[in-house]
Design a protein around this motif. Structure first.
Motif, PDB file in Angstrom:
ATOM      1  N   LEU A 129      -0.911   7.791   0.156  1.00  0.00           N
ATOM      2  CA  LEU A 129       0.163   7.043   0.789  1.00  0.00           C
ATOM      3  C   LEU A 129       1.225   6.791  -0.269  1.00  0.00           C
ATOM      4  O   LEU A 129       0.920   6.296  -1.354  1.00  0.00           O
ATOM      5  CB  LEU A 129      -0.363   5.721   1.338  1.00  0.00           C
ATOM      6  CG  LEU A 129       0.665   4.755   1.910  1.00  0.00           C
ATOM      7  CD1 LEU A 129       1.310   5.363   3.157  1.00  0.00           C
ATOM      8  CD2 LEU A 129       0.021   3.446   2.243  1.00  0.00           C
ATOM      9  N   SER A 130       2.447   7.134   0.031  1.00  0.00           N
ATOM     10  CA  SER A 130       3.545   6.953  -0.910  1.00  0.00           C
ATOM     11  C   SER A 130       4.576   6.022  -0.292  1.00  0.00           C
ATOM     12  O   SER A 130       5.002   6.233   0.843  1.00  0.00           O
ATOM     13  CB  SER A 130       4.172   8.308  -1.234  1.00  0.00           C
ATOM     14  OG  SER A 130       5.245   8.159  -2.114  1.00  0.00           O
ATOM     15  N   ILE A 131       4.943   4.978  -1.051  1.00  0.00           N
ATOM     16  CA  ILE A 131       5.955   4.036  -0.569  1.00  0.00           C
ATOM     17  C   ILE A 131       6.921   3.725  -1.706  1.00  0.00           C
ATOM     18  O   ILE A 131       6.550   3.776  -2.882  1.00  0.00           O
ATOM     19  CB  ILE A 131       5.343   2.732  -0.010  1.00  0.00           C
ATOM     20  CG1 ILE A 131       4.550   1.990  -1.080  1.00  0.00           C
ATOM     21  CG2 ILE A 131       4.481   2.990   1.189  1.00  0.00           C
ATOM     22  CD1 ILE A 131       4.117   0.606  -0.655  1.00  0.00           C
ATOM     23  N   PRO A 132       8.158   3.374  -1.360  1.00  0.00           N
ATOM     24  CA  PRO A 132       9.111   2.986  -2.407  1.00  0.00           C
ATOM     25  C   PRO A 132       8.794   1.586  -2.928  1.00  0.00           C
ATOM     26  O   PRO A 132       8.181   0.773  -2.232  1.00  0.00           O
ATOM     27  CB  PRO A 132      10.465   3.030  -1.707  1.00  0.00           C
ATOM     28  CG  PRO A 132      10.161   2.865  -0.270  1.00  0.00           C
ATOM     29  CD  PRO A 132       8.802   3.460  -0.060  1.00  0.00           C
ATOM     30  N   PHE A 148       7.243  -1.869  -1.170  1.00  0.00           N
ATOM     31  CA  PHE A 148       6.007  -2.446  -1.693  1.00  0.00           C
ATOM     32  C   PHE A 148       6.203  -3.916  -2.034  1.00  0.00           C
ATOM     33  O   PHE A 148       5.359  -4.760  -1.699  1.00  0.00           O
ATOM     34  CB  PHE A 148       5.545  -1.662  -2.924  1.00  0.00           C
ATOM     35  CG  PHE A 148       4.321  -2.224  -3.575  1.00  0.00           C
ATOM     36  CD1 PHE A 148       3.081  -2.072  -2.986  1.00  0.00           C
ATOM     37  CD2 PHE A 148       4.411  -2.900  -4.781  1.00  0.00           C
ATOM     38  CE1 PHE A 148       1.940  -2.591  -3.582  1.00  0.00           C
ATOM     39  CE2 PHE A 148       3.278  -3.414  -5.385  1.00  0.00           C
ATOM     40  CZ  PHE A 148       2.044  -3.260  -4.789  1.00  0.00           C
ATOM     41  N   GLU A 149       7.330  -4.239  -2.687  1.00  0.00           N
ATOM     42  CA  GLU A 149       7.605  -5.629  -3.048  1.00  0.00           C
ATOM     43  C   GLU A 149       7.768  -6.503  -1.816  1.00  0.00           C
ATOM     44  O   GLU A 149       7.260  -7.633  -1.775  1.00  0.00           O
ATOM     45  CB  GLU A 149       8.853  -5.708  -3.930  1.00  0.00           C
ATOM     46  CG  GLU A 149       8.628  -5.191  -5.324  1.00  0.00           C
ATOM     47  CD  GLU A 149       9.909  -5.113  -6.144  1.00  0.00           C
ATOM     48  OE1 GLU A 149      11.015  -5.260  -5.562  1.00  0.00           O
ATOM     49  OE2 GLU A 149       9.806  -4.909  -7.365  1.00  0.00           O
ATOM     50  N   SER A 150       8.460  -6.011  -0.800  1.00  0.00           N
ATOM     51  CA  SER A 150       8.644  -6.828   0.405  1.00  0.00           C
ATOM     52  C   SER A 150       7.312  -7.037   1.129  1.00  0.00           C
ATOM     53  O   SER A 150       7.032  -8.133   1.618  1.00  0.00           O
ATOM     54  CB  SER A 150       9.674  -6.186   1.335  1.00  0.00           C
ATOM     55  OG  SER A 150       9.193  -4.986   1.876  1.00  0.00           O
ATOM     56  N   ARG A 151       6.479  -6.021   1.184  1.00  0.00           N
ATOM     57  CA  ARG A 151       5.163  -6.181   1.819  1.00  0.00           C
ATOM     58  C   ARG A 151       4.272  -7.116   1.016  1.00  0.00           C
ATOM     59  O   ARG A 151       3.502  -7.896   1.583  1.00  0.00           O
ATOM     60  CB  ARG A 151       4.483  -4.819   1.979  1.00  0.00           C
ATOM     61  CG  ARG A 151       5.103  -3.967   3.051  1.00  0.00           C
ATOM     62  CD  ARG A 151       4.345  -2.682   3.222  1.00  0.00           C
ATOM     63  NE  ARG A 151       4.958  -1.856   4.241  1.00  0.00           N
ATOM     64  CZ  ARG A 151       4.424  -0.748   4.686  1.00  0.00           C
ATOM     65  NH1 ARG A 151       3.279  -0.310   4.212  1.00  0.00           N
ATOM     66  NH2 ARG A 151       5.027  -0.049   5.624  1.00  0.00           N
ATOM     67  N   LEU A 152       4.375  -7.043  -0.315  1.00  0.00           N
ATOM     68  CA  LEU A 152       3.589  -7.919  -1.170  1.00  0.00           C
ATOM     69  C   LEU A 152       4.014  -9.375  -0.981  1.00  0.00           C
ATOM     70  O   LEU A 152       3.162 -10.266  -0.886  1.00  0.00           O
ATOM     71  CB  LEU A 152       3.753  -7.498  -2.634  1.00  0.00           C
ATOM     72  CG  LEU A 152       2.896  -8.209  -3.654  1.00  0.00           C
ATOM     73  CD1 LEU A 152       1.420  -7.951  -3.367  1.00  0.00           C
ATOM     74  CD2 LEU A 152       3.250  -7.732  -5.049  1.00  0.00           C
ATOM     75  N   THR A 198       2.967 -14.749   1.317  1.00  0.00           N
ATOM     76  CA  THR A 198       3.345 -15.805   2.255  1.00  0.00           C
ATOM     77  C   THR A 198       2.235 -16.058   3.270  1.00  0.00           C
ATOM     78  O   THR A 198       1.905 -17.208   3.575  1.00  0.00           O
ATOM     79  CB  THR A 198       4.652 -15.425   2.976  1.00  0.00           C
ATOM     80  OG1 THR A 198       5.658 -15.158   2.012  1.00  0.00           O
ATOM     81  CG2 THR A 198       5.110 -16.526   3.907  1.00  0.00           C
ATOM     82  N   LEU A 199       1.646 -14.979   3.787  1.00  0.00           N
ATOM     83  CA  LEU A 199       0.545 -15.138   4.743  1.00  0.00           C
ATOM     84  C   LEU A 199      -0.661 -15.825   4.091  1.00  0.00           C
ATOM     85  O   LEU A 199      -1.301 -16.693   4.708  1.00  0.00           O
ATOM     86  CB  LEU A 199       0.136 -13.781   5.309  1.00  0.00           C
ATOM     87  CG  LEU A 199       1.112 -13.141   6.287  1.00  0.00           C
ATOM     88  CD1 LEU A 199       0.658 -11.723   6.635  1.00  0.00           C
ATOM     89  CD2 LEU A 199       1.233 -13.978   7.550  1.00  0.00           C
TER      90      LEU A 199
END
Length: 147
Positions: free
Chosen positions: A93-96, A100-104, A109-110
């Motif tokens: 899986l490749s992500i920018p 990645f930072e926004s998902r982290l 937060t969750l």
């Protein structure tokens, strides 16, 4: 994610990698179209083969059977290439890095909200207890003690 690889790339590198993948996706689509074309050709030769059997034309029958065998081997080769591409595409899986930072941050937060709700639930349950009276503590057995 447990049995896959994760590639985090900068935004420019991710764009380059996805454009490279777009080229391979076009090639993948061409391979799938080739499978359909081969299947159609095999079906047409199969119809000619039935006609040759009716006409008892052994020479044409042998030629058509050889053509079908060649097309079947070519079809198997193309199908194995497609299967390999599908298997390899699901490996990593490749992500920018920005995504990645926004998902982290969303995950943090969750987790923070979950801890807050847990502490509020414990506080609520503790407030429901009567203040006077005798309470016996109850141990919660660990997994090691259960076995």
């Amino acid at each position: 994610m447990e049995h896959r690889s994760l590639k985090i790339a900068d935004d420019f590198g991710y764009e380059l990698a996805t454009s490279y993948n777009n080229y391979h996706n076009d090639e993948f689509n061409k391979q799938q179209e080739l499978v359909h074309a081969l299947l159609n050709e095999i079906n047409q030769i199969g119809l000619q083969l039935k006609q040759a059997k009716k006409d008892n034309n052994t020479e044409l029958l042998d030629q058509l059977q050889n053509q079908i065998e060649k097309l079947n081997t070519q079809l198997e080769k193309v199908k194995s290439n497609i299967d390999e591409k599908e298997r390899l595409s699901s490996y990593s899986l490749s992500i920018p890095i920005s995504q990645f930072e926004s998902r982290l941050m969303q995950l943090i937060t969750l987790a923070r909200n979950s801890i807050m709700y847990l502490s509020l639930a414990i506080h609520f349950e503790e407030r429901k207890r009567p203040k006077d009276g005798l309470y016996m503590p109850r141990e919660v057995p660990l997994k090691q003690n259960l076995e």
